[in-house]
Design a protein around this motif. Structure first.
Motif, short mmCIF file in Angstrom:
data_model
loop_
_atom_site.label_atom_id
_atom_site.label_comp_id
_atom_site.label_asym_id
_atom_site.label_seq_id
_atom_site.Cartn_x
_atom_site.Cartn_y
_atom_site.Cartn_z
N ALA A 140 0.83 -1.21 0.00
CA ALA A 140 0.00 0.00 0.00
C ALA A 140 0.87 1.26 0.00
O ALA A 140 0.57 2.24 -0.70
N GLY A 141 1.94 1.24 0.77
CA GLY A 141 2.85 2.38 0.80
C GLY A 141 3.55 2.60 -0.53
O GLY A 141 3.70 3.73 -0.98
N LEU A 142 3.97 1.51 -1.15
CA LEU A 142 4.64 1.62 -2.45
C LEU A 142 3.68 2.12 -3.52
O LEU A 142 4.07 2.90 -4.40
N GLU A 143 2.44 1.70 -3.45
CA GLU A 143 1.46 2.17 -4.43
C GLU A 143 1.23 3.67 -4.28
O GLU A 143 1.16 4.40 -5.27
N GLU A 144 1.13 4.14 -3.04
CA GLU A 144 0.91 5.57 -2.81
C GLU A 144 2.15 6.38 -3.19
O GLU A 144 2.04 7.39 -3.89
N SER A 145 3.32 5.94 -2.72
CA SER A 145 4.54 6.68 -3.04
C SER A 145 4.87 6.56 -4.52
O SER A 145 5.33 7.52 -5.14
N GLY A 146 4.63 5.37 -5.08
CA GLY A 146 4.97 5.13 -6.47
C GLY A 146 4.19 5.97 -7.44
O GLY A 146 4.59 6.12 -8.61
N ALA A 147 3.08 6.54 -6.99
CA ALA A 147 2.30 7.42 -7.88
C ALA A 147 3.12 8.65 -8.26
O ALA A 147 2.84 9.28 -9.29
N ASP A 148 4.12 8.99 -7.45
CA ASP A 148 4.95 10.16 -7.73
C ASP A 148 6.23 9.82 -8.49
O ASP A 148 6.96 10.71 -8.92
N PHE A 149 6.53 8.52 -8.64
CA PHE A 149 7.78 8.10 -9.26
C PHE A 149 7.52 7.27 -10.51
O PHE A 149 6.53 6.54 -10.58
N VAL A 150 8.43 7.36 -11.45
CA VAL A 150 8.39 6.47 -12.61
C VAL A 150 9.10 5.16 -12.29
O VAL A 150 8.67 4.09 -12.69
N ILE A 151 10.19 5.24 -11.56
CA ILE A 151 10.91 4.02 -11.19
C ILE A 151 10.08 3.20 -10.21
O ILE A 151 9.22 3.73 -9.50
N GLN A 152 10.33 1.91 -10.17
CA GLN A 152 9.64 1.00 -9.28
C GLN A 152 10.59 0.51 -8.20
O GLN A 152 11.81 0.48 -8.39
N CYS A 153 10.03 0.10 -7.07
CA CYS A 153 10.86 -0.44 -6.00
C CYS A 153 11.49 -1.76 -6.47
O CYS A 153 10.78 -2.66 -6.90
N PRO A 154 12.81 -1.90 -6.41
CA PRO A 154 13.44 -3.14 -6.83
C PRO A 154 12.99 -4.32 -5.97
O PRO A 154 12.80 -4.17 -4.75
N GLU A 155 12.79 -5.47 -6.58
CA GLU A 155 12.34 -6.65 -5.85
C GLU A 155 13.31 -7.01 -4.73
O GLU A 155 12.89 -7.47 -3.67
N GLU A 156 14.61 -6.80 -4.97
CA GLU A 156 15.61 -7.16 -3.96
C GLU A 156 15.49 -6.35 -2.69
O GLU A 156 16.02 -6.72 -1.65
N VAL A 157 14.79 -5.23 -2.77
CA VAL A 157 14.66 -4.32 -1.62
C VAL A 157 13.48 -4.70 -0.73
O VAL A 157 13.47 -4.39 0.46
N LYS A 158 12.51 -5.42 -1.27
CA LYS A 158 11.26 -5.63 -0.55
C LYS A 158 11.42 -6.46 0.72
O LYS A 158 10.88 -6.11 1.78
N GLU A 159 12.15 -7.56 0.64
CA GLU A 159 12.32 -8.39 1.83
C GLU A 159 13.06 -7.64 2.95
O GLU A 159 12.61 -7.66 4.11
N PRO A 160 14.19 -6.97 2.67
CA PRO A 160 14.82 -6.17 3.72
C PRO A 160 13.91 -5.08 4.27
O PRO A 160 13.98 -4.75 5.46
N TYR A 161 13.05 -4.51 3.41
CA TYR A 161 12.14 -3.47 3.88
C TYR A 161 11.12 -4.08 4.86
O TYR A 161 10.79 -3.47 5.88
#
Length: 361
Positions: free
Chosen positions: A51-72
């Motif tokens: 939900a946070g990535l969807e909201e924040s991602g609305a302002d960005f073209v880049i996407q959160c890298p998959e490798e980052v999700k588990e540590p997050y």
């Protein structure tokens, strides 16, 4: 005897209304759920992060890298585990539906990690978004463990419903509870997503300008790809006014091929003080082909427009096929509202960047 049996039945049933068949109460279930969130699989925080990535991602073209999700997710769990929760007795709202008050002091992640994140953003450890995010999340987890900042005590009522043999917490309530407990939980992504989105923008701007690769630039500028390609073609490939018409198509093709040979790498972005202000290093190997082609053309003597046109196009085609380059250099480019609004003006920072990549004749 019948009256006594009825009373006994009522006595036996009343606890079952509040307790599951396992003998567990609604508030005990809520407490065990919180413990599981603290100590169990961190993927329990996936819906919150999504939900946070969807909201924040609305302002960005880049996407959160998959490798980052588990540590997050592990970072979120560590932050949640730092909070103390007090579970009060459940009260019944309706048949099989209970309200369980949870009192806690939320961790303020914006205050806990925000300043450190901004310091890191002023000098990131890598030009790569994934590498930086992994380093930041590791450092932020230490800040949560060593120096957490908390907000104001609050109470959230969780809706706990009895099923046939267990309880469940309403998903909407649970996600709202987690978001409240982890105030500012998207701070690391918001800070560095904005930083590396600007790096991606500058890369896409150069790729569109020099190479005609417009897909990413179209996303950054809310254009269709057709509109972005028209922007790429505008003015740049207009032939000299006195070029013979017979050579226009070859001229344009040669120029496009020559520009595509340009060499640059957009490096580590840095956050500057102020609103929307960045510095980005661009490593450039100047493409001297255009200047060399014109220099070669100017050495000749021509007795007609057709002869001159043919010579110019031949020189451009020669250097498009075998480009010449200068010494590698690094240019620091300020990216802010002023530089973007003056990008097409002679002498602007963006114009200087363009003529460093492709020196003028």
């Amino acid at each position: 005897m019948r009256k006594l049996s009825v009373l006994l039945l009522c006595t036996l049933l009343c606890p079952v209304l509040l307790w599951g068949c396992t003998g567990q109460s609604a508030d005990e279930y809520a407490g065990e759920t919180i413990t599981e969130l603290k100590e169990g699989d961190p993927s329990a925080f996936s819906r919150l992060l999504d939900a946070g990535l969807e909201e924040s991602g609305a302002d960005f073209v880049i996407q959160c890298p998959e490798e980052v999700k588990e540590p997050y997710l592990k970072f979120l769990q560590a932050a949640f585990a730092s909070i103390e929760f007090e579970v009060a007795s459940a009260s019944e709202r309706s048949d099989g539906v209970y309200s369980v008050p949870i009192t806690y002091t939320p961790i303020d992640l914006a205050q806990t990690v925000g300043s450190a994140n901004e310091e890191t953003a002023a000098d990131p450890p890598s030009a790569d978004f994934t590498e930086t995010m992994l380093a930041v999340l590791e450092a932020d987890a230490k800040l949560v463990a060593d120096d957490p900042v908390y907000g104001t005590e609050t109470t959230t009522d969780l809706t706990v419903s009895r099923t046939d043999d267990d309880f469940s917490i309403a998903e909407e309530d649970l996600q709202s509870f987690l978001a409240s407990a982890l105030s500012g939980y998207m701070t690391p992504y918001d800070t560095f997503g904005a930083l590396y989105d600007m790096q991606d923008f500058l890369t896409s701007y150069l790729d569109a300008s020099f190479k005609g690769e417009v897909a990413q630039f179209a996303l950054h500028t809310d254009r269709t790809e057709d509109e972005a390609y028209e922007w790429y073609l505008a003015d740049t490939f207009d032939p000299p006014a006195d070029l013979s018409q017979a050579y226009v198509a070859r001229y344009q093709a040669a120029m496009q091929n020559l520009l595509k040979q340009s060499s640059y790498t957009v490096g580590t972005p840095r956050l500057e003080p102020g609103l929307f202000s960045y510095q980005i290093d661009v490593t450039i190997t100047p493409n001297n082909s255009l200047a060399d082609a014109y220099h070669e053309f100017e050495q000749g003597t021509y007795y007609s427009i057709d002869e001159a046109s043919e010579a110019l196009v031949a020189a451009l085609e020669k250097y498009a096929a075998a480009p010449t380059y200068g010494a590698e250099t690094t240019l620091t480019v300020p990216v802010n509202m002023e530089t973007l609004s003056t990008a097409d003006q002679e002498g602007s920072d963006m114009a200087t960047l363009a003529t460093t990549i492709l020196p003028s004749p």
